[in-house]
Write a protein that holds these residues in place. Structure first.
Motif, PDB file in Angstrom:
ATOM      1  N   ILE A  16      -1.133  -9.259  -4.780  1.00 43.75           N
ATOM      2  CA  ILE A  16      -2.129  -8.719  -3.855  1.00 43.75           C
ATOM      3  C   ILE A  16      -1.805  -7.254  -3.623  1.00 43.75           C
ATOM      4  O   ILE A  16      -0.760  -6.917  -3.058  1.00 43.75           O
ATOM      5  N   ASN A  17      -2.700  -6.384  -4.059  1.00 39.74           N
ATOM      6  CA  ASN A  17      -2.540  -4.934  -3.906  1.00 39.74           C
ATOM      7  C   ASN A  17      -3.514  -4.398  -2.869  1.00 39.74           C
ATOM      8  O   ASN A  17      -4.552  -4.990  -2.602  1.00 39.74           O
ATOM      9  N   GLY A  18      -3.179  -3.234  -2.327  1.00 46.88           N
ATOM     10  CA  GLY A  18      -4.109  -2.580  -1.414  1.00 46.88           C
ATOM     11  C   GLY A  18      -3.413  -1.516  -0.605  1.00 46.88           C
ATOM     12  O   GLY A  18      -2.179  -1.431  -0.559  1.00 46.88           O
ATOM     13  N   GLU A  19      -4.217  -0.714   0.048  1.00 43.83           N
ATOM     14  CA  GLU A  19      -3.698   0.408   0.815  1.00 43.83           C
ATOM     15  C   GLU A  19      -3.032  -0.057   2.098  1.00 43.83           C
ATOM     16  O   GLU A  19      -3.139  -1.225   2.487  1.00 43.83           O
ATOM     17  N   PRO A  20      -2.338   0.820   2.810  1.00 35.55           N
ATOM     18  CA  PRO A  20      -1.700   0.436   4.073  1.00 35.55           C
ATOM     19  C   PRO A  20      -2.723  -0.104   5.073  1.00 35.55           C
ATOM     20  O   PRO A  20      -3.807   0.454   5.233  1.00 35.55           O
ATOM     21  N   GLY A  21      -2.365  -1.214   5.736  1.00 33.88           N
ATOM     22  CA  GLY A  21      -3.218  -1.761   6.787  1.00 33.88           C
ATOM     23  C   GLY A  21      -4.387  -2.568   6.298  1.00 33.88           C
ATOM     24  O   GLY A  21      -5.241  -2.953   7.094  1.00 33.88           O
ATOM     25  N   ILE A  22      -4.445  -2.870   5.004  1.00 35.61           N
ATOM     26  CA  ILE A  22      -5.606  -3.541   4.440  1.00 35.61           C
ATOM     27  C   ILE A  22      -5.549  -5.056   4.644  1.00 35.61           C
ATOM     28  O   ILE A  22      -6.541  -5.759   4.429  1.00 35.61           O
ATOM     29  N   GLY A  23      -4.379  -5.592   5.028  1.00 38.05           N
ATOM     30  CA  GLY A  23      -4.271  -7.022   5.296  1.00 38.05           C
ATOM     31  C   GLY A  23      -3.683  -7.824   4.153  1.00 38.05           C
ATOM     32  O   GLY A  23      -4.008  -9.004   4.000  1.00 38.05           O
ATOM     33  N   LYS A  24      -2.787  -7.224   3.385  1.00 40.02           N
ATOM     34  CA  LYS A  24      -2.198  -7.917   2.235  1.00 40.02           C
ATOM     35  C   LYS A  24      -1.338  -9.098   2.686  1.00 40.02           C
ATOM     36  O   LYS A  24      -1.452 -10.208   2.168  1.00 40.02           O
ATOM     37  N   THR A  25      -0.457  -8.831   3.665  1.00 41.08           N
ATOM     38  CA  THR A  25       0.453  -9.884   4.103  1.00 41.08           C
ATOM     39  C   THR A  25      -0.298 -11.026   4.767  1.00 41.08           C
ATOM     40  O   THR A  25      -0.012 -12.202   4.514  1.00 41.08           O
TER      41      THR A  25
END
Length: 768
Positions: free
Chosen positions: A144-153
């Motif tokens: 799961i990739n994405g920018e900071p704060g995008i909700g990956k975790t």
């Protein structure tokens, strides 16, 4: 020695995931109480005499319980009432009970958000990919990739919770500390996993090969879920991959980890508007607000889950605050990040973790990209603001993309959302010298405007003026010019607006003048009226009557043909004529009258349009304007046709055709060609009205003869429609069908859905 069957039973029963979703868990309760008290983690830790890490572990569920003395200290620092203190103590006791088997509870999965909203498409995709094979088959590695704060975790935890029944041997969560100075090493990671999965495992040498062998033995045939959060590099992930068997590994990372093979990539974007509003509504369920307010709050949060949670929690935890008040604070761009950055878990902190990982060049470029005027840009703009070569800029852009601080856009461009732009602007103000910033801004503005002028001149008829040398852009054809002008429209228009604000009036006029021929090739842009409003105002500031007449004429054209605002177009045409007459410029007087006639004709003011149409012909003739006179005659013909004076209309149009085909009176080749097409199209229209079908077919067929310059889309459609009508009236349905099918292909290629539907209807009613 490995786990006994009795030990396995204990571990499995504890790790089924059932106890991970209790609403009164210590972590969510503590966080809610802290936010209600309007305290940051750091403030509460200081007041309670505990470490930030202790509080962080408690809130996110990594630590399920705490000693009674710690809870008492936290309760004192929060200043909570007796009932809340009792609830907090009970949650801590329950957590201690669940965590009594310490080895069995190693690497616990955090509790999922009880108000988790959206991401249904991503969850379904993961569930289908994981559940598509037999129960014991190997599962894909999900990244799961994405920018900071995008909700990956939160997505990883939600997916693991949903998939828990398929993996009854346990679920484990490891923070790989990917953004720390010293990320978790593969050896340390495997040691933790081995001890969590099989606490009875004996000691082994801490060499990677030995630990890897032990991990593969321990994890063999285990139906477990491992969430590797915040990965720093491919080596961490590769180490944790079981050699074979049904284990599922879910990885989150701000980095792309492009070197990983055989992974199922899930790239997150900001939430769709509906999901963003739904999440905000969930968080603020006890604080009713207007949907329009929530929608605007979500927009100001850039639909970023972390920002939405911070804004929602601010609203939910403060009874005296309203959605309208929060909206007012966040509407101020200079204050928005402060509102969303209450503590180290806020938006700025999340961005800073990635920013701090960048090289010096990457940081400088990230800051400087906030100077771009548009929402996207390419490597050339990056090279201008840095400044550096395109190759160096591309390397720096790759670094920003790798760390999730930029997103890739279409056509090799990049973008970042509004909150990241605000953060970049903040760092620019804090970290860059003001003179260097001013110089970078001026470089960008001048480069964009210089390039726009060169690109626009490719559309000037037979332009032979020497072009200034361009840096960082190759514009060697009309197609290349259009591609650059359309791709960089937001940026060059922003530069033009800034030049106007700075009082660079001649510069503004020069840019608009270079683009007015191109504007006819991009009618649906929607901002030409703004371009020519800027140039008209600049001409006024230059106190130049002729320039004012010229650019007010362009402004009239934009309101007429781009916006269909005919009253406004008429007013600007009248003003243009006023300045043209005061300047004694017959050519601009002619153009102003022609713009006026066009606008009046579009409003069906046929009689009122006749006089300015005739005046336009007279002024162009007096000025000896070979390009304008045939167009004025065609315009006069249109007015006469609207007045049902068909023969007079044909006379005017045929006179225009004579002028553009006679070498002694013809304008430049490119203008003559398009004027000829326009004249024949209008003549065909008159022939159709007069039911002179053969003449209509001849006029269109002549206009459609092959030429090195293609006929613009709208002209070609109009010509083919007229010929199809003429063929049909002549009973020649086969060529009529051919023309309609050609029209349909053109409309479908141009995504003209409404036009295509009309053409399909005509085809359906056309006799065989």
């Amino acid at each position: 020695m490995y786990l006994t069957d009795q030990h396995r039973t204990i571990v499995t029963s504890v790790r089924t995931g059932v106890d991970m979703v209790e609403p009164e868990a210590l972590g969510p309760l503590l966080r809610r109480l802290r936010l209600t008290a309007d305290m940051t983690l750091e403030q509460l830790a200081t007041a309670a005499g505990v470490t930030d890490r202790t509080l962080s572990d408690l809130e996110r569920g990594a630590s399920r319980g705490a000693r009674a003395s710690t809870i008492d200290a936290i309760a004192d620092a929060l200043g909570i009432a007796a009932a809340e203190r009792s609830t907090l103590a009970a949650a801590a006791r329950a957590g201690r009970k669940r965590g009594s088997a310490a080895t069995a509870q190693a690497l616990p999965m955090p509790a999922p958000f009880t108000d988790f909203t959206g991401r249904n498409a991503e969850l379904t995709h993961i569930r289908i990919r994981v559940g598509s094979g037999p129960v014991d088959s190997a599962c894909p590695i999900v990244l799961i990739n994405g920018e900071p704060g995008i909700g990956k975790t939160s997505l990883a935890v939600q997916a693991a919770t949903q998939l828990a029944p398929r993996f009854p041997d346990g679920q484990f969560f490891v923070d790989l500390r990917g953004l720390a100075e010293h990320p978790l090493s593969p050896e340390a990671l495997l040691t933790q996993l081995i001890q969590a999965v099989d606490p009875a495992t004996g000691s082994f040498p801490p060499r990677l090969a030995d630990v890897t062998a032990a991990w593969r033995s321990v994890s063999k045939d285990k139906r477990i879920i491992i969430v590797l959060d915040n990965a720093a590099n491919e080596a961490q992930v590769r180490a944790a991959m079981p050699a074979h068997g049904p284990a599922l590994v879910i990885v989150t990372s701000r980095r792309l980890l492009s070197g990983l093979e055989s992974v199922e990539r899930v790239v997150l974007s900001p939430l769709p508007e509906q999901e963003a509003v739904a999440l905000l509504t969930q968080i603020t369920a006890d604080r009713p607000a207007e949907e329009t307010e929530l929608r605007e709050l979500a927009r100001l949060c850039a639909h970023l889950p972390l920002a939405i949670r911070v804004a929602g929690n601010r609203l939910a935890s403060r009874p005296g605050k309203t959605a309208g008040g929060l909206l007012a604070r966040m509407s101020d761009e200079q204050h928005r990040l402060a509102v969303l950055s209450a503590d180290e878990s806020g938006v700025s902190a999340a961005f800073s973790l990635s920013y701090d990982q960048l090289s010096d060049d990457g940081r400088r470029l990230f800051r400087r990209l906030s100077l771009a005027y548009g929402s996207t840009c390419g490597a050339a703009i990056a090279a201008v603001v840095a400044p550096q070569s395109v190759t160096e800029a591309e390397d720096a852009l790759d670094e920003l993309i790798e760390l999730g601080l930029l997103q890739e856009a279409e056509n090799n461009r990049v973008k970042f959302h509004d909150l990241l732009r605000l953060y970049a602007e903040l760092r620019l103000r804090e970290d860059d010298d003001t003179h260097a910033v001013s110089a970078a801004r001026a470089r960008l503005r001048n480069w964009l405007l210089d390039t726009a002028i060169v690109a626009g001149r490719w559309y000037e008829p037979d332009n032979t003026a020497p072009q200034p040398e361009l840096r960082l852009a190759v514009i060697d054809s009309p197609a290349a010019a259009k591609a650059w002008l359309t791709a960089e429209a937001e940026n060059w228009f922003g530069a033009l607006s800034e030049a106007a604000e700075l009082g660079e009036h001649q510069r503004v006029v020069d840019v608009a003048e270079s683009l007015h021929w191109f504007s006819d090739h991009w009618l649906d842009w929607g901002r030409w009226h703004e371009v020519f409003a800027l140039s008209s105002e600049a001409a006024s500031r230059l106190c130049d009557d002729r320039l004012q007449a010229t650019h007010l004429g362009y402004l009239s054209w934009a309101h007429n043909f781009c916006l269909a605002e005919y009253d406004t177009a008429t007013r600007f045409a009248e003003r243009a004529f006023f300045f043209a007459r005061r300047a004694g410029d017959r050519q601009q007087m002619a153009w102003a009258r022609m713009y006026q006639a066009w606008a009046l004709l579009a409003q069906d003011h046929h009689r009122e349009a006749l006089e300015p149409a005739r005046e336009s012909v007279e002024h162009f003739a007096a000025a000896g304007d070979r390009a304008g006179l045939p167009q004025a005659l065609i315009g006069l013909g249109n007015v006469l046709r609207a007045l049902s004076r068909h023969q007079e209309a044909l006379d005017a149009i045929e006179r225009a055709l004579t002028l553009v085909t006679d070498p002694r009176t013809a304008p430049r080749d490119s203008i003559a060609y398009f004027t000829m097409i326009s004249a024949r199209a209008h003549a065909a229209h008159v022939y159709v009205h007069l039911q002179q079908w053969e003449k209509a077919v001849d006029a269109v067929t002549t206009a459609l003869q092959p030429h090195e310059t293609p006929i613009p889309f709208r002209h070609r459609i109009r010509l083919l429609e007229q010929r199809a009508e003429a063929y049909q009236q002549l009973g020649e349905n086969t060529p009529a069908r051919d023309d309609l099918e050609t029209i349909l292909r053109l409309q479908e290629a141009a995504d003209d859905d409404a036009g295509a539907e009309r053409t399909r209807t005509r085809l359906q009613h056309l006799p065989a």
